[in-house]
Design a protein around this motif. Sequence first.
Motif, PDB file in Angstrom:
ATOM      1  N   LYS A 187       6.150  41.672 -39.154  1.00 58.64           N
ATOM      2  CA  LYS A 187       4.566  40.976 -40.196  1.00 58.64           C
ATOM      3  C   LYS A 187       3.851  40.081 -39.105  1.00 58.64           C
ATOM      4  CE  LYS A 187       4.861  37.682 -43.890  1.00 58.64           C
ATOM      5  NZ  LYS A 187       5.873  36.827 -44.664  1.00 58.64           N
ATOM      6  N   TYR A 188       3.823  39.761 -38.234  1.00 61.50           N
ATOM      7  CA  TYR A 188       3.143  39.268 -37.562  1.00 61.50           C
ATOM      8  C   TYR A 188       2.477  40.104 -36.142  1.00 61.50           C
ATOM      9  CZ  TYR A 188       3.221  35.483 -40.867  1.00 61.50           C
ATOM     10  OH  TYR A 188       3.690  34.056 -41.593  1.00 61.50           O
ATOM     11  N   LYS A 189       1.543  39.672 -36.104  1.00 62.09           N
ATOM     12  CA  LYS A 189       0.955  40.788 -34.417  1.00 62.09           C
ATOM     13  C   LYS A 189       1.149  39.234 -33.420  1.00 62.09           C
ATOM     14  CE  LYS A 189       1.776  45.228 -35.665  1.00 62.09           C
ATOM     15  NZ  LYS A 189       3.220  45.680 -35.308  1.00 62.09           N
ATOM     16  N   ARG A 190       0.127  38.223 -33.899  1.00 59.56           N
ATOM     17  CA  ARG A 190      -0.406  37.676 -33.012  1.00 59.56           C
ATOM     18  C   ARG A 190      -0.991  36.588 -33.965  1.00 59.56           C
ATOM     19  NH1 ARG A 190      -6.139  38.545 -31.053  1.00 59.56           N
ATOM     20  NH2 ARG A 190      -4.664  39.411 -29.099  1.00 59.56           N
ATOM     21  N   VAL A 191       0.320  34.972 -33.352  1.00 61.20           N
ATOM     22  CA  VAL A 191      -0.381  33.865 -33.906  1.00 61.20           C
ATOM     23  C   VAL A 191      -0.085  32.635 -33.470  1.00 61.20           C
ATOM     24  CG1 VAL A 191       1.803  34.339 -35.916  1.00 61.20           C
ATOM     25  CG2 VAL A 191       2.048  32.848 -33.778  1.00 61.20           C
ATOM     26  N   LEU A 192      -0.972  31.707 -33.651  1.00 62.55           N
ATOM     27  CA  LEU A 192      -1.666  30.064 -33.009  1.00 62.55           C
ATOM     28  C   LEU A 192      -0.716  29.234 -33.206  1.00 62.55           C
ATOM     29  CD1 LEU A 192      -3.679  29.071 -31.265  1.00 62.55           C
ATOM     30  CD2 LEU A 192      -5.130  28.778 -33.195  1.00 62.55           C
ATOM     31  N   ILE A 193      -0.074  28.162 -32.201  1.00 64.85           N
ATOM     32  CA  ILE A 193       0.336  27.275 -33.280  1.00 64.85           C
ATOM     33  C   ILE A 193       0.157  26.236 -32.623  1.00 64.85           C
ATOM     34  CG2 ILE A 193       3.129  26.409 -33.434  1.00 64.85           C
ATOM     35  CD1 ILE A 193       3.030  29.139 -34.848  1.00 64.85           C
ATOM     36  N   VAL A 194      -0.673  24.583 -33.672  1.00 62.98           N
ATOM     37  CA  VAL A 194      -0.815  24.290 -33.112  1.00 62.98           C
ATOM     38  C   VAL A 194      -0.065  22.617 -33.021  1.00 62.98           C
ATOM     39  CG1 VAL A 194      -3.347  22.905 -33.248  1.00 62.98           C
ATOM     40  CG2 VAL A 194      -3.065  25.430 -33.800  1.00 62.98           C
ATOM     41  N   ALA A 195       0.869  22.076 -32.748  1.00 66.20           N
ATOM     42  CA  ALA A 195       1.804  21.051 -32.548  1.00 66.20           C
ATOM     43  C   ALA A 195       0.881  19.666 -32.452  1.00 66.20           C
ATOM     44  CB  ALA A 195       2.510  21.264 -32.252  1.00 66.20           C
ATOM     45  N   THR A 196       0.357  19.206 -33.415  1.00 65.66           N
ATOM     46  CA  THR A 196      -0.158  17.623 -33.376  1.00 65.66           C
ATOM     47  C   THR A 196       1.505  16.687 -33.853  1.00 65.66           C
ATOM     48  OG1 THR A 196       0.242  17.829 -36.243  1.00 65.66           O
ATOM     49  CG2 THR A 196      -2.192  19.090 -35.107  1.00 65.66           C
ATOM     50  N   GLY A 197       0.265  15.806 -32.818  1.00 66.29           N
ATOM     51  CA  GLY A 197       0.762  14.440 -32.904  1.00 66.29           C
ATOM     52  C   GLY A 197       0.627  12.949 -32.393  1.00 66.29           C
ATOM     53  N   ALA A 198       0.839  12.453 -33.125  1.00 67.39           N
ATOM     54  CA  ALA A 198       0.491  10.316 -34.069  1.00 67.39           C
ATOM     55  C   ALA A 198       1.424   9.915 -32.590  1.00 67.39           C
ATOM     56  CB  ALA A 198       0.908  10.367 -34.409  1.00 67.39           C
ATOM     57  N   LEU A 199       0.326   9.295 -31.018  1.00 70.86           N
ATOM     58  CA  LEU A 199       0.758   8.489 -30.074  1.00 70.86           C
ATOM     59  C   LEU A 199       0.920   7.022 -29.780  1.00 70.86           C
ATOM     60  CD1 LEU A 199      -1.430  10.781 -27.435  1.00 70.86           C
ATOM     61  CD2 LEU A 199       0.656  11.469 -28.104  1.00 70.86           C
ATOM     62  N   MET A 200       1.392   6.421 -31.745  1.00 68.85           N
ATOM     63  CA  MET A 200       1.313   5.371 -31.916  1.00 68.85           C
ATOM     64  C   MET A 200       2.565   4.828 -31.128  1.00 68.85           C
ATOM     65  SD  MET A 200       2.549   5.357 -35.647  1.00 68.85           S
ATOM     66  CE  MET A 200       4.079   6.331 -36.111  1.00 68.85           C
ATOM     67  N   SER A 201       2.675   3.644 -31.163  1.00 68.95           N
ATOM     68  CA  SER A 201       3.800   2.818 -30.661  1.00 68.95           C
ATOM     69  C   SER A 201       4.074   1.451 -31.783  1.00 68.95           C
ATOM     70  CB  SER A 201       4.609   2.510 -29.548  1.00 68.95           C
ATOM     71  OG  SER A 201       3.059   1.547 -29.548  1.00 68.95           O
ATOM     72  N   PRO A 202       5.073   1.155 -31.832  1.00 72.48           N
ATOM     73  CA  PRO A 202       5.238   0.362 -32.997  1.00 72.48           C
ATOM     74  C   PRO A 202       4.667  -1.265 -32.844  1.00 72.48           C
ATOM     75  CG  PRO A 202       7.687   0.900 -33.024  1.00 72.48           C
ATOM     76  CD  PRO A 202       6.479   1.328 -31.791  1.00 72.48           C
ATOM     77  N   MET A 203       4.846  -2.060 -31.212  1.00 73.83           N
ATOM     78  CA  MET A 203       3.467  -2.938 -30.452  1.00 73.83           C
ATOM     79  C   MET A 203       2.563  -2.406 -30.793  1.00 73.83           C
ATOM     80  SD  MET A 203       4.448  -5.054 -28.765  1.00 73.83           S
ATOM     81  CE  MET A 203       5.770  -5.776 -28.861  1.00 73.83           C
ATOM     82  N   MET A 204       1.668  -1.261 -30.536  1.00 76.95           N
ATOM     83  CA  MET A 204       0.795  -1.245 -30.268  1.00 76.95           C
ATOM     84  C   MET A 204       0.037  -1.384 -31.685  1.00 76.95           C
ATOM     85  SD  MET A 204      -0.869  -0.670 -27.207  1.00 76.95           S
ATOM     86  CE  MET A 204       0.960  -1.878 -26.875  1.00 76.95           C
ATOM     87  N   LEU A 205       0.092  -1.143 -33.468  1.00 77.39           N
ATOM     88  CA  LEU A 205       0.492  -1.104 -34.224  1.00 77.39           C
ATOM     89  C   LEU A 205       0.839  -3.162 -34.487  1.00 77.39           C
ATOM     90  CD1 LEU A 205       2.131   1.926 -36.705  1.00 77.39           C
ATOM     91  CD2 LEU A 205       0.034   1.877 -35.665  1.00 77.39           C
ATOM     92  N   GLN A 206       0.733  -3.147 -34.013  1.00 77.60           N
ATOM     93  CA  GLN A 206       1.458  -4.920 -34.114  1.00 77.60           C
ATOM     94  C   GLN A 206       0.461  -5.754 -33.586  1.00 77.60           C
ATOM     95  OE1 GLN A 206       5.128  -6.315 -32.339  1.00 77.60           O
ATOM     96  NE2 GLN A 206       6.505  -4.713 -34.056  1.00 77.60           N
ATOM     97  N   GLN A 207      -0.324  -4.529 -32.845  1.00 76.84           N
ATOM     98  CA  GLN A 207      -1.989  -5.534 -31.868  1.00 76.84           C
ATOM     99  C   GLN A 207      -2.450  -5.225 -32.643  1.00 76.84           C
ATOM    100  OE1 GLN A 207      -1.468  -4.925 -27.666  1.00 76.84           O
ATOM    101  NE2 GLN A 207       0.596  -5.959 -27.735  1.00 76.84           N
ATOM    102  N   LYS A 208      -2.986  -4.691 -33.393  1.00 77.66           N
ATOM    103  CA  LYS A 208      -3.810  -4.333 -34.726  1.00 77.66           C
ATOM    104  C   LYS A 208      -4.556  -2.390 -33.378  1.00 77.66           C
ATOM    105  CE  LYS A 208      -2.860  -6.494 -37.384  1.00 77.66           C
ATOM    106  NZ  LYS A 208      -2.398  -7.062 -38.682  1.00 77.66           N
ATOM    107  N   GLU A 209      -3.893  -1.829 -32.938  1.00 76.53           N
ATOM    108  CA  GLU A 209      -4.922  -0.618 -32.332  1.00 76.53           C
ATOM    109  C   GLU A 209      -4.791  -0.031 -33.501  1.00 76.53           C
ATOM    110  OE1 GLU A 209      -5.652  -0.393 -29.906  1.00 76.53           O
ATOM    111  OE2 GLU A 209      -6.204  -1.121 -28.384  1.00 76.53           O
ATOM    112  N   SER A 210      -5.648   1.416 -33.160  1.00 73.84           N
ATOM    113  CA  SER A 210      -5.663   2.278 -33.674  1.00 73.84           C
ATOM    114  C   SER A 210      -4.472   3.826 -33.323  1.00 73.84           C
ATOM    115  CB  SER A 210      -7.099   3.384 -33.782  1.00 73.84           C
ATOM    116  OG  SER A 210      -7.479   3.166 -32.777  1.00 73.84           O
ATOM    117  N   ILE A 211      -4.745   4.785 -34.594  1.00 72.86           N
ATOM    118  CA  ILE A 211      -3.509   5.577 -33.856  1.00 72.86           C
ATOM    119  C   ILE A 211      -4.215   7.408 -32.522  1.00 72.86           C
ATOM    120  CG2 ILE A 211      -0.967   6.944 -34.677  1.00 72.86           C
ATOM    121  CD1 ILE A 211      -1.932   5.005 -37.295  1.00 72.86           C
TER     122      ILE A 211
END
Length: 338
Positions: A298-322
């Motif tokens: 059904k498909y001949k060629r696909v592009l898989i783009v896995a996305t990630g948010a590189l956050m941690s609870p500590m960084m969010l508590q310190q008001k850092e962006s994501i």
Amino acid sequence: MAKTGTQSWTFTSPVYLQSTGTAVGPMEGEGPLKDTYDIIHEELHCGESNWELAERKLMTDAVRVCLQKAGMDQSNIDLFLAGDLLNQNVTGNYVARQLGIPVLGMFGACSTSMETLATGAALVEAGYAKQALVAVSSHNCTAERQFRYPTEYGGQKPNTATFTVTGSGAAILSKNPSPIQVEAATIGKVMDYSIKDPFDMGSAMAPAAWDTIKTHLEDMGRVPGDYDVIATGDLSAVGTPILKDMMKQDGYDIGDVHRDCGLLVYHSDQPVFAGGSGCACSAVVTYGKIVQDLISGKYKRVLIVATGALMSPMMLQQKESIPGIAHAVVLTRGEGES
């Protein structure tokens, strides 16, 4: 392997997917892709005594099925590349303890599925491993407990929130011909557009998906129509329109070929807010539905783009962006053995 453009690799010596394995939880088993999974657990504990053991069970199941499909056991595997969302990659490391295979623990948040696949393919092509096993996992309850609130708390969430997929996906890579070839990969850059809301992962990750897809197309000299599908990991209903708008501003219309795994894994009427997320989100869709569609032709060629948010609870508590990141892998329907 050849460096192509600024951030991409082309695998000049063919590397193939030998087999894949998937295991999911009950919500995923009720979704539209239920017939594409190998194992569906009927309850979130997966027969274990706590959520973390349940996630370990999911990865163990995915790896076991993957090995069985390939007619192998762990003695045939030279290298195990594993990642998850829990602190110190405990799911992957404890599964590796059981397997007794040399292991590289990897973390790219929800982008880890393609990070492990791209790295594994590079190591196989270079001759550092004849057979490499890659696997990732996530569990809704373990992720909620670590990154947000205990599940027992029952806190309210906005509609922009995503729902961590409970599941695991695994694959075996080698140079032995098979129907699916790993053609290329694009390694992403960290992008940060100052999003600070942990309940809006789609907005945080969309810029990374945009940058990686745009760079990939430029590096490879391609257009969106060169792919049957460009599948992002977990942008959800919030991040998907942002990505499409950003791509259009650069002259790329991906509307006809774009799909988001976070929107594919659940029915629209399931209680998952803006859609699915987590390491397992792109993994179970890719190693299940997309691999099956490549094998069927059904498909001949696909592009898989896995996305990630590189956050941690500590960084969010310190008001850092994501910060966000996205890694991409091209899979093609090869001419190998079926």
